[in-house]
Design an enzyme around this catalytic site. Structure first.
Site, short mmCIF file in Angstrom:
data_model
loop_
_atom_site.label_atom_id
_atom_site.label_comp_id
_atom_site.label_asym_id
_atom_site.label_seq_id
_atom_site.Cartn_x
_atom_site.Cartn_y
_atom_site.Cartn_z
N HIS A 33 0.84 -1.20 0.00
CA HIS A 33 0.00 0.00 0.00
C HIS A 33 0.88 1.26 0.00
O HIS A 33 0.59 2.24 -0.68
CB HIS A 33 -0.89 0.04 1.25
CG HIS A 33 -1.95 -1.01 1.31
ND1 HIS A 33 -1.94 -2.03 2.22
CD2 HIS A 33 -3.07 -1.18 0.55
CE1 HIS A 33 -3.01 -2.79 2.04
NE2 HIS A 33 -3.71 -2.31 1.04
N SER A 185 -0.05 -8.84 0.81
CA SER A 185 -1.51 -8.79 0.92
C SER A 185 -1.87 -8.71 2.39
O SER A 185 -1.20 -9.33 3.23
CB SER A 185 -2.12 -10.06 0.32
OG SER A 185 -3.45 -10.23 0.76
#
Ligand code: PAF
Length: 279
Positions: A33, A185
């Protein structure tokens, strides 16, 4: 960095600050991210990261309730990464009434692969992304950055943006991987230590499939079946391992290097992982 918990707060925070770049997330942020945030930073006058665990994209029985919610730690990481505004609405703010108006993506693209195994997933994604775009951009031009790990998702969103003529530029960022190659993830956190060691097998299976697909005369459907069987023999429950055309996600004809993507989704224990490899 400002944290807006309501759409009204967000609009105040954005007023007079130029063209935003947006990174939509469901929080529980990892380095993947943050790579999106760094990529998005120079693409607007200011950077907005949204954090919202979107109930609409979870099937009954999936991990909506247990999805990790780590707002404080996420905000600390975002502030250090140079984010200007975090948009972290409550469910009652983003969905004050049942969201009966939804965005139905093209079933030809969204009904296969993830859409086949998670029916309704892309309707949930498109509906919340459309809403986030309206909250952040208000119909004005802007840029949104998505990761290529969710390969099909970025194609579905690009198609939605094109067909609704939204003035939003979609930028995609390469997959961030752990040192052993596992795609980062939020769901990796569900893996037991033994599963975490084994998890790289999905990426390895996609590499092997891509390599085999490039051999002259390769029988791709047979290779896909073999790849799934090999992963299943190691204890995984594969949903799909497949080679597709990068732009359409249809079976490739002809098989041409540089235009393909191998995509996989499989369950290791109770954790469902996805990955892909463009080649
Ligand atoms: O990729 C995700 O994290 C989600 O699907 C998104 C785009 C933030 C929509 O909820």
């Amino acid at each position: 960095m400002q944290i807006a918990h309501t759409i009204t707060d967000l609009r105040h925070a954005l007023q007079g600050r130029g063209r935003p770049a947006l990174v939509p997330t469901m929080g529980n942020l990892h380095d993947g991210h943050l790579a999106l945030v760094h990529q998005a930073r120079p693409l607007g006058d200011m950077l907005v990261t949204s954090i919202f665990v979107n109930r609409l994209q979870f099937l009954p029985g999936e991990d909506f309730d247990s999805y990790p919610r780590t707002l404080q730690a996420d905000c600390e990481r975002l502030e250090a990464a140079g984010c200007d505004v975090v948009f972290a609405p409550s469910e009652s703010d983003l969905y004050p009434e049942p969201q009966t108006c939804t965005v139905q993506p093209d079933p030809a693209l969204a009904g296969m692969l993830e859409g086949q195994f998670r029916p309704g997933f892309f309707t949930g994604v498109c509906t919340v992304v459309m809403k986030l775009f309206w909250c952040v951009f208000g119909g004005a031009p802007g840029t949104a950055v998505f990761g290529r790990k969710d390969y099909q998702q970025q194609l579905v969103i690009r198609q939605m943006v094109r067909q609704f003529a939204l003035p939003v530029e979609i930028v995609t960022a390469p997959i961030s991987r752990a040192p052993d190659g596992l795609a980062l993830s939020s769901r990796n956190g569900y893996l037991s230590p033994a599963e975490r060691t084994q998890a790289i097998e999905l990426s390895r299976a996609l590499h092997a499939l891509a390599q085999a697909a490039m051999q002259p005369g390769a029988d791709i459907p047979a290779l896909e079946r073999e790849a799934q069987a090999a992963l299943a023999a190691r204890g995984w429950k594969p949903d799909y391992l497949t080679v597709r055309d990068r732009a359409t996600l249809r079976a490739p004809a002809p098989v041409q290097a540089g235009s393909l993507v191998a995509l996989g989704a499989a369950r290791l224990g109770t954790t469902r992982l996805i990955d892909n490899l463009e080649f």
